[in-house]
Motif scaffolding. Structure first.
Motif, PDB file in Angstrom:
ATOM      1  N   ASP A   1      25.702  59.176  43.417  1.00 65.46           N
ATOM      2  CA  ASP A   1      25.215  58.272  42.462  1.00 65.46           C
ATOM      3  C   ASP A   1      25.968  58.703  41.305  1.00 65.46           C
ATOM      4  N   TRP A   2      25.935  59.942  40.800  1.00 69.03           N
ATOM      5  CA  TRP A   2      26.329  60.481  39.534  1.00 69.03           C
ATOM      6  C   TRP A   2      27.744  60.174  39.296  1.00 69.03           C
ATOM      7  N   CYS A   3      28.396  59.961  40.405  1.00 69.61           N
ATOM      8  CA  CYS A   3      30.033  59.569  40.155  1.00 69.61           C
ATOM      9  C   CYS A   3      30.135  57.880  39.667  1.00 69.61           C
ATOM     10  N   TRP A   4      29.273  57.161  40.053  1.00 66.04           N
ATOM     11  CA  TRP A   4      29.436  55.737  40.276  1.00 66.04           C
ATOM     12  C   TRP A   4      29.718  55.094  38.596  1.00 66.04           C
ATOM     13  N   GLY A   5      29.325  55.733  37.707  1.00 69.29           N
ATOM     14  CA  GLY A   5      29.618  55.049  36.324  1.00 69.29           C
ATOM     15  C   GLY A   5      30.876  54.804  35.815  1.00 69.29           C
ATOM     16  N   PRO A   6      31.785  55.580  35.911  1.00 66.28           N
ATOM     17  CA  PRO A   6      33.414  55.260  35.659  1.00 66.28           C
ATOM     18  C   PRO A   6      33.856  54.358  36.672  1.00 66.28           C
ATOM     19  N   ILE A   7      33.548  54.448  37.975  1.00 66.18           N
ATOM     20  CA  ILE A   7      33.976  53.741  38.931  1.00 66.18           C
ATOM     21  C   ILE A   7      33.540  52.362  38.976  1.00 66.18           C
ATOM     22  N   GLN A   8      32.377  52.063  38.606  1.00 64.99           N
ATOM     23  CA  GLN A   8      31.787  50.687  38.334  1.00 64.99           C
ATOM     24  C   GLN A   8      32.168  50.096  37.051  1.00 64.99           C
ATOM     25  N   ALA A   9      32.535  50.813  35.974  1.00 60.27           N
ATOM     26  CA  ALA A   9      33.034  50.488  34.850  1.00 60.27           C
ATOM     27  C   ALA A   9      34.640  49.649  35.248  1.00 60.27           C
ATOM     28  N   ALA A  10      35.394  50.681  35.831  1.00 57.77           N
ATOM     29  CA  ALA A  10      36.623  50.059  36.397  1.00 57.77           C
ATOM     30  C   ALA A  10      36.566  48.871  36.969  1.00 57.77           C
ATOM     31  N   ARG A  11      35.658  48.921  38.041  1.00 61.10           N
ATOM     32  CA  ARG A  11      35.413  47.522  38.729  1.00 61.10           C
ATOM     33  C   ARG A  11      35.143  46.413  38.173  1.00 61.10           C
ATOM     34  N   LEU A  12      34.340  46.764  36.970  1.00 60.95           N
ATOM     35  CA  LEU A  12      33.836  45.396  36.001  1.00 60.95           C
ATOM     36  C   LEU A  12      34.874  45.254  34.999  1.00 60.95           C
ATOM     37  N   ASP A  13      35.689  45.992  34.772  1.00 58.76           N
ATOM     38  CA  ASP A  13      37.001  45.895  33.945  1.00 58.76           C
ATOM     39  C   ASP A  13      37.980  44.904  34.637  1.00 58.76           C
ATOM     40  N   LEU A  14      38.141  45.369  35.830  1.00 52.18           N
ATOM     41  CA  LEU A  14      38.923  44.370  36.791  1.00 52.18           C
ATOM     42  C   LEU A  14      38.365  43.314  37.434  1.00 52.18           C
ATOM     43  N   ARG A  15      37.214  42.876  36.962  1.00 51.55           N
ATOM     44  CA  ARG A  15      36.574  41.747  37.581  1.00 51.55           C
ATOM     45  C   ARG A  15      36.387  41.796  39.192  1.00 51.55           C
ATOM     46  N   ASP A  16      36.198  42.978  39.603  1.00 53.45           N
ATOM     47  CA  ASP A  16      35.934  43.212  41.164  1.00 53.45           C
ATOM     48  C   ASP A  16      34.999  42.149  41.726  1.00 53.45           C
ATOM     49  N   LYS A  17      35.196  41.310  42.742  1.00 59.28           N
ATOM     50  CA  LYS A  17      34.244  40.404  43.294  1.00 59.28           C
ATOM     51  C   LYS A  17      33.244  40.860  43.884  1.00 59.28           C
ATOM     52  N   GLY A  18      33.492  42.348  44.542  1.00 58.50           N
ATOM     53  CA  GLY A  18      32.664  42.966  45.135  1.00 58.50           C
ATOM     54  C   GLY A  18      31.692  43.843  44.602  1.00 58.50           C
ATOM     55  N   LEU A  19      31.886  43.849  43.214  1.00 56.88           N
ATOM     56  CA  LEU A  19      30.970  44.830  42.457  1.00 56.88           C
ATOM     57  C   LEU A  19      29.583  44.879  42.728  1.00 56.88           C
ATOM     58  N   TYR A  20      29.003  43.651  43.008  1.00 54.43           N
ATOM     59  CA  TYR A  20      27.542  43.793  43.202  1.00 54.43           C
ATOM     60  C   TYR A  20      27.231  43.561  44.536  1.00 54.43           C
ATOM     61  N   ARG A  21      28.171  43.565  45.438  1.00 50.30           N
ATOM     62  CA  ARG A  21      28.014  43.047  46.896  1.00 50.30           C
ATOM     63  C   ARG A  21      28.090  44.665  47.587  1.00 50.30           C
ATOM     64  N   TRP A  22      29.074  45.483  47.282  1.00 51.76           N
ATOM     65  CA  TRP A  22      29.411  46.647  47.818  1.00 51.76           C
ATOM     66  C   TRP A  22      29.198  47.973  46.868  1.00 51.76           C
ATOM     67  N   PRO A  23      28.902  49.202  47.159  1.00 50.91           N
ATOM     68  CA  PRO A  23      28.863  50.174  46.246  1.00 50.91           C
ATOM     69  C   PRO A  23      30.215  50.713  46.497  1.00 50.91           C
ATOM     70  N   PRO A  24      30.658  51.482  45.497  1.00 56.30           N
ATOM     71  CA  PRO A  24      32.000  52.210  45.439  1.00 56.30           C
ATOM     72  C   PRO A  24      32.013  52.921  47.114  1.00 56.30           C
ATOM     73  N   HIS A  25      33.107  52.841  47.698  1.00 59.88           N
ATOM     74  CA  HIS A  25      33.336  53.431  48.898  1.00 59.88           C
ATOM     75  C   HIS A  25      34.996  53.546  49.270  1.00 59.88           C
ATOM     76  N   ILE A  26      35.028  54.358  50.121  1.00 60.43           N
ATOM     77  CA  ILE A  26      36.383  54.826  50.689  1.00 60.43           C
ATOM     78  C   ILE A  26      36.227  54.250  52.210  1.00 60.43           C
TER      79      ILE A  26
END
Length: 97
Positions: A7-32
């Protein structure tokens, strides 16, 4: 089968996803994704997990720093990816597959 960062890593990842208008932002967590799909349709999850358990138990822990970012797929279906720039970390990640 996917790796999900702590969880402590999510901030910058989610910010990048938001900036890029990631359609899965609220559907899937950051993942590989390591294996997708990893089980045949209709196979009970218990069987799939039992098949993966020996490999997961044999995998040694390792550090992973995702410090290289990029995209592929185009405007309508673009995917943001992150990878380690350290060759040893990349090799460890590939070995999991």
């Amino acid at each position: 089968v996917a790796l999900i960062p702590p969880d402590w890593c999510w901030g910058p990842i989610q910010a990048a996803r938001l900036d890029l208008r990631d359609k899965g932002l609220y559907r899937w967590p950051p993942h590989i994704n390591l294996l997708y799909p990893f089980a045949p349709p209709g196979q009970p999850m218990e069987l799939a997990l039992a098949a993966l358990a020996p490999a997961a138990a044999a995998a040694a822990p390792f550090d992973l720093r995702l410090d290289a970012l990029g995209t592929f797929g185009g405007r309508s279906r673009g995917v943001l990816w992150a990878a380690p720039s350290d060759p040893a970390q990349l090799s460890a990640l590939i070995a999991l597959q």
